[in-house]
Design an enzyme around this catalytic site. Structure first.
Site, PDB file in Angstrom:
ATOM      1  N   GLU A 253      36.097  40.286  37.515  1.00 45.94           N
ATOM      2  CA  GLU A 253      36.150  39.189  38.477  1.00 45.94           C
ATOM      3  C   GLU A 253      36.861  39.733  39.705  1.00 45.94           C
ATOM      4  OE1 GLU A 253      37.263  36.731  40.908  1.00 45.94           O
ATOM      5  OE2 GLU A 253      38.766  36.034  39.488  1.00 45.94           O
ATOM      6  N   CYS A 287      40.739  34.437  45.514  1.00 48.52           N
ATOM      7  CA  CYS A 287      39.443  35.117  45.513  1.00 48.52           C
ATOM      8  C   CYS A 287      38.317  34.149  45.834  1.00 48.52           C
ATOM      9  CB  CYS A 287      39.202  35.810  44.180  1.00 48.52           C
ATOM     10  SG  CYS A 287      39.278  34.707  42.752  1.00 48.52           S
TER      11      CYS A 287
END
Length: 506
Positions: A253, A287
């Site tokens: 990720e 993010c």
């Protein structure tokens, strides 16, 4: 010494009983610069020993079954809920984010813990599958079995929510976990491991290793059955290369350059509120945070006016009254300043915010007239900045939003939000809300392209930490023994007729 610091010091002593030669590192508060903890740098041998212990614990944990694991995970969730203020205090101390945001982070992960524990059996348990006409004599079953030991390398920006998205789903699936938190937030990791040990005292099912990149590399090489990594794209490539040495699969990720699209019929007040939160919360260190806003030309000016008014009332600081905290990682400050300077040099201007930085405190910036190929629109800034651009249509908005190597998340405001969402190249899209895809425990979390691969959360997140096993048995003898040298010409003629009827009609 605070109670939190004392707890972490005792944790260090348990790590290193009898050791006097252990290398250590200090953790400093981003706001004050004060040392808030000292932790060991665990070596290759230390990490291998942890994985060995986890291997033994994994068998015991898997044997508890879904019901047994659910009971323990629910108890762990209860500890987090009851001690949310304490854990939030450690998060705030190590990352610099406001205490209220730290508590919110812990609160948002609780639904994910509950969902994983409750649904693991339904998603992963043994189930029957259908047979076809040629395979009517066969009965099939599929189940998803734990891999064994999962390594998790966590980030510092959301040191509770993000790693637990891997850790809890791996645990619910029946695996043991060895966790290496960021060197900027090891105290959070220590707290989580200690809390879990209170509800699972029998075996080291969930262990902690601390250190720098060398400790992370050791975890990659340690023989774990899978590694879950969260961090930058550049670091993910290094992790992949190291894991490739032992053919260890990973779920990655990575970063993003998420766009928000605002259509002409959007609720502008809601869109502005969402943009400010998604772009500036946690000082932009998310993010899935919004970094680019693309607004339909018919509402662009009104949107920008509302946005600048809202941002003008926000202030970053290290004091308790500040809504935005300091930048956690010192080296990131230079990246943020470089992106802002590049945007201004190329014709952009500051529409709201701005000001000199104070140590690791960077004030929010709303940038307009920024070229699409400027750093602020192409590279992950990971700071409190928003670029706002004008588009003529949703077709242009989608094209510009997709013009990136990243593909983690996106947001759409407008009545056509679902239609626009399906045309975006991203793993997740939130419509008329921000961070919605991350909050909903039943949907997968992850990206495409430079944003990584694999999924956490939801059914996909449970299956990510398992291996499927198919078991097929013969229920009765087939009239057409296809897998035999005893097959006759008559049988082959019959097979041809059956195939033509079943598959040849279209």
């Amino acid at each position: 010494m605070t109670t939190q610091q004392g707890t972490r010091q005792r944790r260090d002593e348990r790590f290193d009983a009898g050791r006097t030669d252990r290398a250590t590192f200090e953790v400093r508060s981003p706001g004050t610069g004060d040392v808030v903890g000292t932790y060991p740098v665990h070596t290759d041998d230390d990490v291998r020993d942890a994985v060995r212990r986890a291997r033994e614990a994994a068998a015991w944990w898997a044997d508890l079954g879904f019901a047994g694991r659910r009971e323990r995970l629910d108890a762990f969730r209860g500890i987090l809920a009851r001690r949310i203020q304490q854990l939030g205090g450690i998060v705030a101390e190590e990352t610099g984010k406001p205490h209220s945001d730290a508590v919110l982070e812990v609160a948002l992960v609780l639904d994910h813990l509950a969902w994983a524990a409750k649904h693991a059996e339904k998603v992963l348990g043994r189930r029957r599958v259908r047979s076809g006409m040629l395979t009517a004599h066969l009965a099939g079953e599929v189940e998803y079995k734990p891999l064994g030991v999962v390594g998790v390398i966590g980030p510092w920006n959301f040191p509770v929510f993000t790693p637990l998205g891997s850790i809890v789903f791996a645990l619910a699936a029946g695996n043991a976990v060895v966790f290496k938190p960021s060197e900027f937030s090891p105290g959070v990791g220590a707290w989580l491991v200690d809390a879990f040990a209170q509800v699972v005292p029998e075996q080291p099912v969930f262990q902690l290793v601390t250190g720098d990149g060398s400790t992370g590399a050791a975890l990659c090489r340690s023989g774990v059955d899978k590694l879950a990594f969260t961090g930058s794209t550049a670091t993910a490539k290094k992790v992949m290369a190291t894991c490739a040495e032992t053919l260890t699969p990973i779920v990655a990720e990575c970063g993003g350059k998420d766009a928000m699209i605002v259509d002409e019929d959007a609720d502008l007040d809601a869109a502005v509120d969402g943009a400010v939160w998604a772009g500036l919360m946690n000082a932009g260190q998310a993010c899935i945070g919004t970094e680019r806003v693309l607004v339909h030309e018919r509402v662009h000016d009104a949107f920008l006016a509302k946005l600048t008014a809202k941002v003008s009332g926000l202030r970053a600081g290290a004091d308790p009254e500040a809504k935005i905290g300091p930048i956690t990682m010192p080296s990131q400050v230079e990246v943020i300043e470089r992106h802002i300077a590049d945007a201004l040099e190329r014709g952009g201007r500051i529409a709201a915010g701005g000001g000199e930085r104070d140590g690791q405190v960077v004030q929010p910036h709303v940038l307009v007239d920024v070229p699409d190929d400027a750093l602020a629109n192409t590279e992950e800034t990971f700071g409190p900045t928003l670029t706002v651009g004008k588009v003529r249509s949703m077709e242009e908005a989608v094209a510009r939003a997709n013009a990136t190597s990243y593909g983690l998340g996106a947001t759409v405001y407008g009545k056509r939000g679902r239609e626009v969402a399906r045309r975006l190249r991203s793993g997740m899209v939130s419509v008329n809300a921000v961070f919605a895809a991350a909050q909903l425990a039943s949907v997968p979390f992850g990206g495409v392209g430079d944003s990584g691969f694999g999924r956490i959360h939801g059914p996909d997140g449970l299956r990510e930490f398992t291996a499927s096993q198919a078991v097929v048995r013969q229920r009765f003898k087939s009239a057409l023994p296809l897998t035999s040298f005893e097959r006759t010409a008559k049988m082959e003629e019959t097979l041809g007729k059956v195939v033509a009827i079943v598959h040849g009609r279209k």
